[in-house]
Write a protein that holds these residues in place. Structure first.
Motif, mmCIF file in Angstrom:
data_model
loop_
_atom_site.group_PDB
_atom_site.id
_atom_site.type_symbol
_atom_site.label_atom_id
_atom_site.label_comp_id
_atom_site.label_asym_id
_atom_site.label_seq_id
_atom_site.Cartn_x
_atom_site.Cartn_y
_atom_site.Cartn_z
ATOM 1 N N LEU A 181 -13.956 -32.306 22.506
ATOM 2 C CA LEU A 181 -12.725 -31.879 23.169
ATOM 3 C C LEU A 181 -12.617 -30.364 23.233
ATOM 4 C CD1 LEU A 181 -10.127 -34.421 21.701
ATOM 5 C CD2 LEU A 181 -11.384 -34.530 23.864
ATOM 6 N N TYR A 182 -13.144 -29.684 22.219
ATOM 7 C CA TYR A 182 -13.075 -28.218 22.190
ATOM 8 C C TYR A 182 -14.012 -27.582 23.215
ATOM 9 C CZ TYR A 182 -11.855 -23.794 19.923
ATOM 10 O OH TYR A 182 -11.358 -22.547 19.647
ATOM 11 N N ILE A 183 -15.063 -28.308 23.595
ATOM 12 C CA ILE A 183 -15.911 -27.848 24.697
ATOM 13 C C ILE A 183 -15.062 -27.687 25.957
ATOM 14 C CG2 ILE A 183 -17.748 -28.547 26.288
ATOM 15 C CD1 ILE A 183 -19.173 -29.836 23.935
ATOM 16 N N GLY A 184 -14.152 -28.662 26.180
ATOM 17 C CA GLY A 184 -13.332 -28.628 27.377
ATOM 18 C C GLY A 184 -12.321 -27.508 27.394
ATOM 19 N N THR A 185 -11.859 -27.060 26.228
ATOM 20 C CA THR A 185 -10.853 -26.000 26.188
ATOM 21 C C THR A 185 -11.496 -24.633 25.931
ATOM 22 O OG1 THR A 185 -10.422 -26.519 23.850
ATOM 23 C CG2 THR A 185 -9.015 -27.556 25.500
ATOM 24 N N LEU A 243 -3.727 -33.872 25.828
ATOM 25 C CA LEU A 243 -3.924 -34.892 26.851
ATOM 26 C C LEU A 243 -3.445 -34.411 28.220
ATOM 27 C CD1 LEU A 243 -4.660 -38.035 27.204
ATOM 28 C CD2 LEU A 243 -2.181 -38.335 27.274
ATOM 29 N N TRP A 244 -2.205 -33.965 28.289
ATOM 30 C CA TRP A 244 -1.643 -33.573 29.580
ATOM 31 C C TRP A 244 -2.205 -32.238 30.047
ATOM 32 C CZ3 TRP A 244 -0.070 -37.322 32.233
ATOM 33 C CH2 TRP A 244 0.492 -38.436 31.615
ATOM 34 N N ASN A 245 -2.678 -31.446 29.115
ATOM 35 C CA ASN A 245 -3.329 -30.199 29.506
ATOM 36 C C ASN A 245 -4.627 -30.475 30.271
ATOM 37 O OD1 ASN A 245 -3.206 -27.159 29.098
ATOM 38 N ND2 ASN A 245 -5.279 -27.602 28.398
ATOM 39 N N TYR A 246 -5.358 -31.523 29.851
ATOM 40 C CA TYR A 246 -6.576 -31.883 30.580
ATOM 41 C C TYR A 246 -6.262 -32.367 31.998
ATOM 42 C CZ TYR A 246 -9.887 -31.293 26.765
ATOM 43 O OH TYR A 246 -10.681 -30.759 25.789
ATOM 44 N N VAL A 247 -5.123 -33.040 32.156
ATOM 45 C CA VAL A 247 -4.716 -33.449 33.503
ATOM 46 C C VAL A 247 -4.521 -32.215 34.377
ATOM 47 C CG1 VAL A 247 -2.899 -34.564 34.865
ATOM 48 C CG2 VAL A 247 -3.625 -35.574 32.693
ATOM 49 N N GLY A 289 -12.023 -35.074 33.150
ATOM 50 C CA GLY A 289 -11.582 -36.468 33.204
ATOM 51 C C GLY A 289 -12.038 -37.250 31.996
ATOM 52 N N VAL A 290 -13.271 -37.024 31.558
ATOM 53 C CA VAL A 290 -13.790 -37.699 30.365
ATOM 54 C C VAL A 290 -13.016 -37.247 29.125
ATOM 55 C CG1 VAL A 290 -15.814 -38.018 28.898
ATOM 56 C CG2 VAL A 290 -16.079 -37.978 31.386
ATOM 57 N N CYS A 291 -12.702 -35.954 29.036
ATOM 58 C CA CYS A 291 -11.937 -35.439 27.896
ATOM 59 C C CYS A 291 -10.560 -36.094 27.812
ATOM 60 C CB CYS A 291 -11.784 -33.921 28.005
ATOM 61 S SG CYS A 291 -13.304 -32.999 27.709
ATOM 62 N N PHE A 292 -9.935 -36.306 28.958
ATOM 63 C CA PHE A 292 -8.635 -36.988 29.001
ATOM 64 C C PHE A 292 -8.750 -38.393 28.398
ATOM 65 C CE2 PHE A 292 -5.898 -40.073 31.077
ATOM 66 C CZ PHE A 292 -4.632 -39.511 30.943
ATOM 67 N N VAL A 293 -9.762 -39.117 28.828
ATOM 68 C CA VAL A 293 -9.947 -40.492 28.363
ATOM 69 C C VAL A 293 -10.196 -40.519 26.856
ATOM 70 C CG1 VAL A 293 -11.429 -42.527 28.503
ATOM 71 C CG2 VAL A 293 -10.773 -41.318 30.595
ATOM 72 N N VAL A 294 -11.035 -39.617 26.358
ATOM 73 C CA VAL A 294 -11.352 -39.582 24.921
ATOM 74 C C VAL A 294 -10.107 -39.262 24.099
ATOM 75 C CG1 VAL A 294 -12.634 -38.336 23.138
ATOM 76 C CG2 VAL A 294 -13.785 -39.017 25.255
ATOM 77 N N THR A 295 -9.327 -38.271 24.547
ATOM 78 C CA THR A 295 -8.107 -37.908 23.817
ATOM 79 C C THR A 295 -7.142 -39.083 23.727
ATOM 80 O OG1 THR A 295 -8.313 -35.628 24.636
ATOM 81 C CG2 THR A 295 -6.196 -36.272 23.705
ATOM 82 N N ALA A 324 -7.845 -42.364 24.157
ATOM 83 C CA ALA A 324 -8.411 -43.526 23.480
ATOM 84 C C ALA A 324 -8.449 -43.349 21.964
ATOM 85 C CB ALA A 324 -9.816 -43.813 24.008
ATOM 86 N N VAL A 325 -8.736 -42.146 21.485
ATOM 87 C CA VAL A 325 -8.910 -41.934 20.047
ATOM 88 C C VAL A 325 -7.599 -41.593 19.347
ATOM 89 C CG1 VAL A 325 -10.086 -40.558 18.286
ATOM 90 C CG2 VAL A 325 -11.293 -41.191 20.392
ATOM 91 N N TYR A 326 -6.773 -40.745 19.966
ATOM 92 C CA TYR A 326 -5.623 -40.199 19.246
ATOM 93 C C TYR A 326 -4.248 -40.668 19.732
ATOM 94 C CZ TYR A 326 -9.218 -37.235 17.309
ATOM 95 O OH TYR A 326 -10.346 -36.791 16.684
ATOM 96 N N LEU A 327 -4.180 -41.332 20.870
ATOM 97 C CA LEU A 327 -2.867 -41.736 21.375
ATOM 98 C C LEU A 327 -2.735 -43.219 21.677
ATOM 99 C CD1 LEU A 327 -2.174 -38.673 23.696
ATOM 100 C CD2 LEU A 327 -0.954 -39.259 21.608
ATOM 101 N N ARG A 328 -3.827 -43.904 21.914
ATOM 102 C CA ARG A 328 -3.756 -45.332 22.218
ATOM 103 C C ARG A 328 -3.289 -46.097 20.981
ATOM 104 N NH1 ARG A 328 -7.429 -49.676 21.867
ATOM 105 N NH2 ARG A 328 -8.954 -48.252 20.936
ATOM 106 N N ARG A 329 -2.397 -47.017 21.180
ATOM 107 C CA ARG A 329 -1.892 -47.828 20.072
ATOM 108 C C ARG A 329 -2.374 -49.262 20.237
ATOM 109 N NH1 ARG A 329 2.550 -45.512 17.548
ATOM 110 N NH2 ARG A 329 2.255 -47.152 16.008
ATOM 111 N N PRO A 330 -3.361 -49.701 19.464
ATOM 112 C CA PRO A 330 -3.852 -51.082 19.571
ATOM 113 C C PRO A 330 -2.763 -52.086 19.233
ATOM 114 C CG PRO A 330 -5.336 -49.711 18.265
ATOM 115 C CD PRO A 330 -4.073 -48.940 18.448
ATOM 116 N N ALA A 331 -2.966 -53.320 19.683
ATOM 117 C CA ALA A 331 -2.004 -54.390 19.399
ATOM 118 C C ALA A 331 -1.805 -54.527 17.891
ATOM 119 C CB ALA A 331 -2.498 -55.702 19.993
#
Length: 460
Positions: A245-249, A307-311, A424-430, A432-439
Motif C-alpha cells: 500500500l505504501y508503494i501506492g502513496t 481507501l477513499w484516497n486511492y479512489v 485500483g488494486v490498492c483500493f481492493v487490498v485496503t 479486503a484486509v482492513y475494512l471488510r467485515r466477514p459474516a
C-alpha cells in the motif's frame, strides 16, 4: 507526584534518556511531550536536508543540456538509480537507530550527506562521463535513508494517540525537502546558469544539521537493537501488505517528484526553466498535506482515509491519461499536481496505520497497558524500515515505467495507464484486509469488547 527522570544519564555518556513511557499521561504531560517535540524538530531538519540531497538530481538533470551528452533515457536512468539506493539503505538505517541511538545516528546520517554533495560538486561539468554522474546520483541515494531512521526514532518518542500527527509532521517536514531543493535550484541555477552553485549552498546546511542534532537531540536507552523484532516483522503478513500500500502513496510521491520535470520536458517540450517553474508545486503541496493525512487518520481511521484516497488518486490519474492523449498541458499539469496532493495525504494515512495495526495485534494477544504499547512500538518500529524501503522502490518503478513508455511510444501515457490499474488494486487490498467485515465478525467483536477493550483494524 515526582515525574520520572528523563535527564541524560551520565553513566552512558552523551544524551541518553533512561526512562521513557509516553503512554503514561502524567509522564507525558510533565516531561515527555517537551522532549519529544524537541527531538521531532531537529529530526525533521536532518530528514529535510536528506530528502533535498536525495532528490537534487531531479533538478540538475533538467539543466544538463546537450553539452553533457545525455539522452532523456539517460536522465530517467540516473534518477532511477538515486531512487533505488534511497530505498535499499532505508532498511539498515531503520535498525541503526536502535544500535547507535537516535541522536547518535542522526549526527552520522546527516554528516554522511557531505559525501554525495561534495562528490557531485567536484565532477559537475560537461565532459564528465555518464557513469560518473550515475555513481554520484547513487551516492545521493543515502539521503533517502534519513527518512527511515527518523521515522523509527520519532515513533518511539510519541504515544499512540499522537503518532498520526507526529509521524505525519516528521515525514511531511522531510518530504518538503523535495520542493525546497527544486525551488532553490530554480533560483540558483536560473541565475547562475549551472548546477554546481546549488550543491555548494547545501554543504554548510548539512554541517549545521549535524551540529544541532549533537547539541539538541536525545537517545532512548530502552530502544535496544532487537533482531527478534526484525525477524518477527518480516514474517508478519501486515508488514508486506502495508509495504504494498505504501508503494501506492509514497512510491507515487517520490517517483513523481523525480520524474515530473523530465515528463514536462520530454512530452510537452518545456525548457528547463519552464519545467522548473512548475515542478516544485506538486511536491510542495504533497508535503504540506501529509500531516493532514495523519491527523485525519487519527480521527477517522487510517484504513478509511487510505481507501477513499486511492479512489481519488485513480480519478486524478484517469484525467492525466485523457490530458496526455489530448496533449493538453494545462489539464495535464493541474491533474498531476492534484495527484501529488493525494499521494501526500495517503502518505500520512498509511503510515498512521502501521502502529495501529501492531497495537491491535497486541490487544488481540491479550496484552494491556504499557505491555501492549511496548509490543506495538517494538514491531511497528522494526516494520517501518521494511515498509519505507519497499514503498520507495515504487519510485524506482515509476521512473523505469516512464523511461520505457517514452522509449516505446514517445509519451508517458502507457505508464499512467499502468499506475491507474495499480491504484485500483490498492483500493481492493485496503478494503479486503482492513475494512471488510466477514459474516459473524460483528457479533465476535461485540463479545470480545465486553470481555476487554479491543482495537479493530478499521480504526488503525
Amino acid at each position: 507526584m515526582t515525574p520520572p527522570n528523563t535527564a541524560p544519564a551520565s553513566s552512558k555518556g552523551g544524551r541518553w534518556i533512561e526512562h521513557w513511557d509516553p503512554e503514561d499521561e502524567a509522564f507525558w504531560n510533565e516531561t515527555g511531550e517537551k522532549a519529544a517535540r524537541r527531538n521531532l524538530l531537529f529530526s525533521v531538519l536532518s530528514e529535510h536536508i536528506g530528502f533535498s540531497i536525495w532528490t537534487v538530481w531531479s533538478v540538475m538533470v533538467l539543466f544538463m543540456g546537450p553539452e553533457y551528452g545525455l539522452t532523456p533515457a539517460d536522465k530517467f536512468f540516473i534518477v532511477s538509480m538515486a531512487t533505488l539506493v534511497g530505498a535499499i539503505v532505508r532498511v539498515p538505517y531503520t535498525f541503526a537507530v536502535a544500535l547507535f541511538g537516535g541522536r547518535n545516528w542522526t549526527i552520522v546520517s546527516a554528516s554522511l550527506l557531505l559525501v554525495p554533495t561534495v562528490a557531485a560538486f567536484v565532477v559537475m561539468e560537461p565532459g564528465t562521463s555518464f557513469t560518473t554522474f550515475l555513481v554520484c546520483a547513487m551516492l545521493a541515494g543515502i539521503g533517502g535513508g534519513n527518512f527511515a531512521s527518523s521515522m523509527t526514532n520519532i515513533n518511539a518518542f510519541f504515544p499512540l494517540r499522537k503518532k498520526g500527527w507526529a509521524l505525519g509532521l516528521n515525514a511531511g517536514g522531510g518530504n518538503i525537502g523535495v520542493p525546497v531543493v527544486q525551488l532553490v535550484g530554480l533560483a540558483v541555477i536560473g541565475a547562475s546558469g549551472g548546477p554546481r552553485v546549488l550543491l555548494g549552498i547545501y554543504i554548510p546546511f548539512i554541517v549545521v544539521a549535524a551540529g544541532l542534532a549533537a547539541l539538541k537531540m536525545d537517545n532512548i536507552a530502552s530502544l535496544k537493537n532487537d533482531t527478534g523484532a526484525a525477524k518477527e516483522s518480516v514474517k508478519d503478513a501486515h508488514t508486506w501488505i502495508m509495504s504494498f500500500l505504501y508503494i501506492g502513496t509514497f512510491g507515487s510521491f517520490i517517483g513523481y517528484s523525480f520524474a515530473f520535470g523530465l515528463v514536462l520536458q520530454t512530452q510537452f517540450g518545456r525548457t528547463p526553466l519552464q519545467a522548473a517553474y512548475v515542478t516544485f508545486i506538486g511536491p510542495l503541496l504533497g508535503s504540506l498535506i501529509r500531516p493532514v493525512g495523519g491527523a485525519l487518520a487519527d480521527r477517522y481511521g487510517g484504513a478509511r482515509i487510505t481507501l477513499w484516497n486511492y479512489v481519488a488518486m485513480a480519478a486524478a490519474t484517469g484525467v492525466i491519461v485523457i490530458a496526455s492523449m489530448q496533449k493538453s498541458l494545462p489539464l495535464f499539469t493541474t491533474a498531476f499536481i492534484a495527484l501529488f496532493v493525494l499521494s501526500g495525504l495517503g502518505n500520512g494515512s498509511t503510515f498512521k496505520m502501521i502502529p495501529g495495526i501492531f497495537q491491535a495485534k497486541a490487544l488481540a494477544k491479550g496484552l494491556q497497558g504499557e505491555e501492549a504499547a511496548a509490543y506495538g512500538r517494538r514491531l511497528s518500529g522494526a516494520s517501518m524500515g521494511i515498509i519505507g524501503a519497499v514503498g520507495a522502490l515504487g519510485g524506482l518503478g515509476i521512473n523505469l515505467a516512464f523511461r520505457q513508455s517514452f522509449l516505446t511510444v514517445g509519451t508517458g501515457t502507457g505508464a499512467f495507464v499502468s499506475f491507474l490499474a495499480f491504484y485500483g488494486v490498492c483500493f481492493v487490498v485496503t478494503w479486503a484486509v482492513y475494512l471488510r467485515r466477514p459474516a459473524g465478525a460483528k457479533a465476535e467483536t461485540a463479545a470480545a469488547t465486553e470481555a476487554k477493550p479491543r482495537l479493530s483494524y478499521a480504526e488503525v
